[in-house]
Structure formats: structure tokens, C-alpha cells
Write an enzyme that holds these catalytic residues in place. Structure first.
Site, mmCIF file in Angstrom:
data_model
loop_
_atom_site.group_PDB
_atom_site.id
_atom_site.type_symbol
_atom_site.label_atom_id
_atom_site.label_comp_id
_atom_site.label_asym_id
_atom_site.label_seq_id
_atom_site.Cartn_x
_atom_site.Cartn_y
_atom_site.Cartn_z
ATOM 1 N N LYS A 168 0.830 -1.199 0.000
ATOM 2 C CA LYS A 168 0.000 0.000 0.000
ATOM 3 C C LYS A 168 0.866 1.251 0.000
ATOM 4 O O LYS A 168 0.552 2.231 -0.692
ATOM 5 C CB LYS A 168 -0.929 -0.015 1.221
ATOM 6 C CG LYS A 168 -2.014 -1.081 1.151
ATOM 7 C CD LYS A 168 -2.730 -1.224 2.478
ATOM 8 C CE LYS A 168 -3.721 -2.370 2.442
ATOM 9 N NZ LYS A 168 -4.332 -2.657 3.750
ATOM 10 N N GLN A 220 -5.497 -2.198 9.462
ATOM 11 C CA GLN A 220 -5.179 -3.521 8.932
ATOM 12 C C GLN A 220 -5.692 -4.619 9.867
ATOM 13 O O GLN A 220 -5.492 -4.562 11.075
ATOM 14 C CB GLN A 220 -3.670 -3.654 8.742
ATOM 15 C CG GLN A 220 -3.237 -4.911 8.034
ATOM 16 C CD GLN A 220 -3.695 -4.951 6.594
ATOM 17 O OE1 GLN A 220 -3.680 -3.948 5.895
ATOM 18 N NE2 GLN A 220 -4.133 -6.121 6.145
ATOM 19 N N ASP A 276 -11.898 1.594 2.843
ATOM 20 C CA ASP A 276 -12.136 0.166 2.642
ATOM 21 C C ASP A 276 -13.604 -0.109 2.306
ATOM 22 O O ASP A 276 -13.938 -1.174 1.790
ATOM 23 C CB ASP A 276 -11.764 -0.619 3.900
ATOM 24 C CG ASP A 276 -10.430 -1.343 3.752
ATOM 25 O OD1 ASP A 276 -10.008 -1.583 2.607
ATOM 26 O OD2 ASP A 276 -9.823 -1.676 4.787
#
Length: 307
Positions: free
Chosen positions: A53, A97, A120
Site C-alpha cells: 500500500k 489492517q 475500505d
């Protein structure tokens, strides 16, 4: 032979578009988009994903903000960090995460992220907006699936689509997106009775069950478009080496019209869509256009579809 849908190539085009949008924002005097990634503990797979990322942020011009916390971080401290990032005007996207340590309530943490910074697309507000067709941020993998489908399908209206898998992360959002595109959608899973026959009539199959080579060649009608979201690591007994398998028996589905490989299909799209979502969130937050859209066609994330 089926047309192979090259996820890496499509992801690169989306990254180019995201970079162009970032450049245009900077030229217009807006802030550079900022993505904050929270990593709690030292899970190896999570660390690899976070590095990817960070690299993707550099590629498209997004500011990458890392917040690494020890595994024994309290839930209270993690929630305080999320609150801090929610209120930081230089942060436009927040990603925590997972998996998180067992003493932390993952659902509570994800719900604490501002829906407008939830790149997300997992926050209940964004899930609700997607399911009701009123905008919001679309989860990255389902968004990637739709972009791949649009690379080979011009008109979705009336097409028969079968989604294998009912997860909140992939299956359900993909089904909603296909419905928005005017498909007739059947949502199934590994326990669905008569699954092979249901698949045989489909113009589109999206396999996201996490079951290696579940979809056999005789499940796929000639000319169908097959998107393989599944990816499972297995040991090849003949070579003793680890291999990645999708949910589709790729070699025996070459009579399909188009099909994604594993790896190299859906995988590259997930991070590219995360970058795109971050750019869209940054634009919406800075222009004040982050209200729920009255119609899905007008949602900020709608610009991610097509060219």
C-alpha cells in the site's frame, strides 16, 4: 481460447487515472490526498500488504501515513488513535489492517472510522448506502471486480449473473453492484443445492467462495465471463512447492468468453481501487461533496467505473 482479463494492466490504467486526478487537485490548490494505515502487532502477511500500500501511494502521489502499534496496545488507545485521525484534516482515508489482536473488538474499531474516510468501504453507513443505491465508498475488491467486468462487457442490462460467496466483504457488495448495473443476480454459496446447474445458465460468474477449483469446466457455458476472486495457498504434492489456486478450474474453462487468472486477475485491482477510493474521498472531503447521493449514479465513487 478465452480472453484473459489482465488485472495488472487494468490496475495500471486505474493508477494512471488516480495520479492524474491527484495532479489536478494539486494544480487547483487542493491538499494532496493522505492515507493513514494502522498496523497493530507484527502479523507477517499484514506487514507485506502494508508495504504494498505504501508503494502504491508513492506511485499515484498520495501521502502515506503509517501508525504502527505494539500487539499489546489497548482497545482504548487504538480507538483514541482512530479518533485523532478522524479529526486530522490532512488525512482523507483511514485503513486499519486486520486481523487485530484477539483482545480488540475489530467490528467496534472499524465502526469508529469516519464513513467519509472509510476507504475500505466496510463501515455500516457505506454498506447501507451501497445496498440502498445512495452512494458511499465501494469496497475495494468488489469495485475492482466491476471494473474488470466493464473492461470486457459493454452492456450489463438483463444479463444473468451468479455470485458464488455471500461474504460481507465481497459476495454481497458484488451482488449489489451487479444489480445496480441492471443484471439479474443469483447469490449462491458452497452449500447451494444444484450450484452447477445454476452456474451453467449464467452470462457472468463471480467466484468468491474461497474453495480451490470449485467451479468446473462444465459449470461454465461457452462465452460466459468468469471473474475468479478466490485465492488459496496449497502445497503441490508433486513438486513440494506452494502454489496459489483460485476458485475456478482455469485450465478447463477456456471455452469462456473471458476469464481472470490467479494470480494476476482481481488481486492487483484491490490496492489500485484503494488508491482510487482515497482520491475520491479526498476530493469529496475538500469540496464538501461527501453527503449521501440521492441516486447511486451521482455518487462520488461512481466515477471509478469505466474510463
Amino acid at each position: 481460447m478465452a480472453q484473459i482479463i489482465d488485472g495488472k494492466a487494468v490496475a495500471n490504467r486505474l493508477d494512471e487515472k488516480s495520479k492524474a486526478e491527484v495532479d489536478a487537485m494539486i494544480a487547483a490548490g487542493m491538499q494532496r490526498p493522505g492515507l493513514a494505515v494502522i498496523l497493530v502487532g507484527d502479523d507477517g502477511a499484514s506487514q507485506v500488504y502494508v508495504r504494498r500500500k505504501i508503494k502504491a501511494c508513492q506511485k499515484v502521489g498520495i501521502t502515506s501515513i503509517e501508525r504502527r502499534l505494539p500487539a499489546d496496545t489497548s482497545q482504548e488507545d487504538l480507538l483514541a488513535l482512530v479518533h485523532e485521525l478522524n479529526n486530522d484534516p490532512t488525512v482523507h482515508g483511514i485503513l486499519c489492517q486486520v486481523p487485530l489482536p484477539k483482545h480488540i473488538d475489530t467490528r467496534l474499531v472499524l465502526r469508529s472510522i469516519s464513513p467519509d474516510k472509510d476507504v475500505d468501504g466496510f463501515h455500516p453507513v457505506n454498506v447501507g448506502r451501497l445496498s440502498t443505491g445512495t452512494g458511499g465508498i465501494v469496497p475495494c475488491t468488489p469495485l475492482g471486480v466491476m471494473i474488470l467486468l466493464q473492461s470486457v462487457i459493454d452492456d450489463f442490462k438483463g444479463k444473468d449473473a451468479v455470485v458464488i460467496g455471500k461474504s460481507n466483504i465481497v459476495g454481497k457488495p458484488v451482488a449489489n453492484l451487479l444489480l445496480d448495473a441492471e443484471c439479474t443476480v443469483t447469490v449462491t454459496h458452497i452449500y447451494t443445492h444444484g450450484l452447477p446447474d445454476i452456474c451453467r445458465k449464467a452470462d457472468i460468474i463471480v467466484a468468491a467462495a474461497g474453495a480451490p477449483r470449485l467451479v468446473k469446466g462444465d459449470w461454465v457455458k461457452p462465452g460466459a465471463v468468469v471473474i475468479d476472486v478466490g485465492i488459496t495457498r496449497v502445497m503441490d504434492e508433486a513438486t513440494g512447492k506452494e502454489q496459489l489456486l483460485g476458485d475456478v478450474d482455469f485450465d478447463n474453462c477456456q471455452h469462456a468468453g473471458a476469464i481472470t487468472p490467479v494470480p494476476g486477475g482481481v488481486g492487483p485491482m484491490t490496492i489500485a481501487c484503494l488508491m482510487a477510493n482515497t482520491v475520491q474521498a479526498a476530493k469529496a472531503l475538500q469540496t464538501g461533496d461527501n453527503r449521501p447521493a440521492a441516486d447511486y449514479e451521482d455518487a462520488p465513487s461512481r466515477s471509478m467505473f469505466g474510463g
